[in-house]
Design a protein around this motif. Structure first.
Motif: not given
Ligand SMILES: Nc1ncnc2c1ncn2[C@@H]1O[C@H](COP(=O)(O)OP(=O)(O)OP(=O)(O)O)[C@@H](O)[C@H]1O
Ligand SMILES: [Mg+2]
Length: 467
Positions: A164-179, A358-361
């Motif tokens: 399935v296609t997943v849409l990952i949302t979140g502010e900058t640096g929250t870990g979207k790419e990681l997910v 966020n987490v990146r900061e």
């Protein structure tokens, strides 16, 4: 040294205890009874609680129970003039760390409190380590024990084996790419390519040829045919980052691929079959973009089959300790720095910061502190951040907001769009100048993603800020 709470109804005893403990550099707070202690324990984290047994409004065992409930790693020492074996056994059974009889020798209390502090420290470290181990077993790289992150890991576990296609949302640096990477890694496609493309980093036509490829001569400069990223990701996963920035034309083409699994290179009519699992991410509210007519509704439904929303770090402050610990170890390993610890006061300070990045900061803050500090411990002073409760001002307290009301300094505006664009461009240019053109640092200072900055730089045609 630690944070100690003394609970005793006799002011004289409290004074003697506090004086002695302060000699060992402990921070001391005092309460005169059980009720008062309950409030303090809920409001603050203590390392050690030193409590009298018999008080007018209750007893030390009640303080013990409240303390452990509020913070399971705390160490409680009970002091009593009415020592009995039964009471000693009962308090230990309920989790007390030590038991001292009155009249006490100050040295005995000081030694007991030192041991109790050490035990609390070890228990906290243990909790962090356990937390880390649990996550290594689940989705290895995604840390954090908040309910929100547990739910994210669980969702990853459920969607990973599917297509399935997943849409990952979140502010900058929250870990979207990681997910996105975690979903791919845990999927049957793990051995095939994971291809990430940042939709904000390309102009409209470039993005299309990037995604779908092009034939020789499809446009000026297309001297060779080129395979697109969809074809490159065949049998693997394609991650469409910043998907909200796609142009209407690219959206239409993407919809075709999603519905019939075929790509058509730019300049060709020949459809090619591709087997790609799509993941998408955005820091924007995509449903909102749909209602504003900026994003196709049909495509939105195709992409957001399963949405995963990652909350900002300030809404899951309990993850800050675990993540800080993780980044501290990662930084030490990567930069070959000596092993350091972060003292609890520093964590407390970080927990009161709002982390627009966020987490990146947080990762950047820990890295910077590790590099700049020379001691073996990182203290609160190593993290020069504004605290959320210290903020004030008419602009909603965003960091760096001017203290003069904006309404007083802004000129008359008759073309809002242009004016705002001019302001945005000016601020970006100013920041880029101050970072000598370093975009990652500029993005961090502006509290926007690196890709968002790239997008804006392209949009405003900012070339080299040094010129
Ligand atoms: N839960 C987490 N556990 C461990 N590391 C994390 C976690 N969340 C984020 N990180 C780290 O924080 C950094 C930022 O994460 P990532 O790049 O995935 O964020 P993003 O949401 O894609 O950001 P942007 O919107 O700016 O593209 C990365 O180094 C990532 O490894
Ligand atoms: Mg990203």
């Amino acid at each position: 040294m630690g944070r100690i709470l003394i609970v005793d109804d006799e002011p004289h005893t409290r004074r003697v205890l506090a004086l002695n403990l302060r000699q060992d550099q402990h921070e001391v707070a005092e309460c005169a009874g059980v009720q008062e202690a309950r409030k303090a324990l809920v409001a603050e984290d203590f390392d050690v609680v030193l409590t009298d047994q018999k008080m007018p409004d209750g007893d030390g065992l009640q303080v013990l129970a409240t303390a452990i409930e509020a913070n399971p790693t705390v160490s409680v020492v009970i002091i009593t003039a009415f020592a009995t074996v039964d009471l000693a056994v009962e308090s230990m059974r309920q989790g007390a760390f030590d038991f001292i009889t009155k009249p006490f020798q100050p040295e005995v209390v000081r030694a007991a409190v030192s041991r109790a502090c050490e035990r609390t420290r070890l228990r906290r470290e243990n909790v962090l380590l356990k937390d880390i181990v649990v996550h290594l077993e689940g989705s290895p790289e995604i840390y954090g024990s908040s309910a929100a992150m547990q739910a994210v890991r669980e969702l990853i576990g459920r969607v990973a084996p599917t297509n399935v296609t997943v849409l990952i949302t979140g502010e900058t640096g929250t870990g979207k790419e990681l997910v996105a990477r975690a979903i791919h890694k845990n999927s049957p496609r793990a051995a095939k390519p994971f291809v990430a493309v940042n939709c904000a980093a390309f102009t409209e036509t470039l993005l299309e040829s990037e995604l779908f490829g092009h034939e020789k001569g499809a446009f000026t400069g297309a001297h060779q045919y080129r395979q697109g990223l969809f074809e490159a990701a065949h049998q693997g996963t394609l991650f469409l980052d910043e998907v909200a920035e796609m142009s209407p034309a690219a959206q239409a083409k993407l919809l075709r691929v999603v519905t019939d699994g075929q790509v058509v290179r730019v300049g060709s009519t020949q459809p090619r079959k591709v087997d790609v699992r799509l993941l998408a991410a955005t820091h924007r509210d995509l449903a909102q973009r749909v209602s504003e007519g900026l994003f196709r509704q049909d495509l939105y439904y195709r992409l957001a089959v399963v949405p995963i929303a990652i909350p900002p770090l300030r809404e899951r402050r309990e993850d800050i300790a675990t993540l800080s610990e993780l980044f501290l170890r990662q930084t030490a390993l990567e930069l070959k720095l000596p092993k350091r610890t972060i003292i609890p006061q520093a964590i407390e300070k970080l927990k009161r910061y709002d982390f627009p990045g966020n987490v990146r900061e947080l990762q950047n803050l820990i890295e910077r502190a590790s590099i700049l500090s020379s001691g073996s411990e990182l203290g609160a002073e190593n993290f020069p951040v504004p605290l959320s409760s210290d903020r004030s001002g008419a602009q909603g307290g965003s960091p760096g907001a001017p203290s003069v009301p904006l309404a007083d300094v802004l000129p008359e505006v008759n073309d809002l769009r242009n004016f705002l664009a001019e302001v945005e461009k000016t601020l970006i240019l100013r920041t880029l100048k101050s970072t000598n053109g370093a975009q990652a640092e500029a993005a961090r200072r502006l509290g926007i993603s690196r890709s968002d900055l790239g997008y804006k730089i392209a949009k405003y045609g900012i070339s080299d800020p040094e010129q």
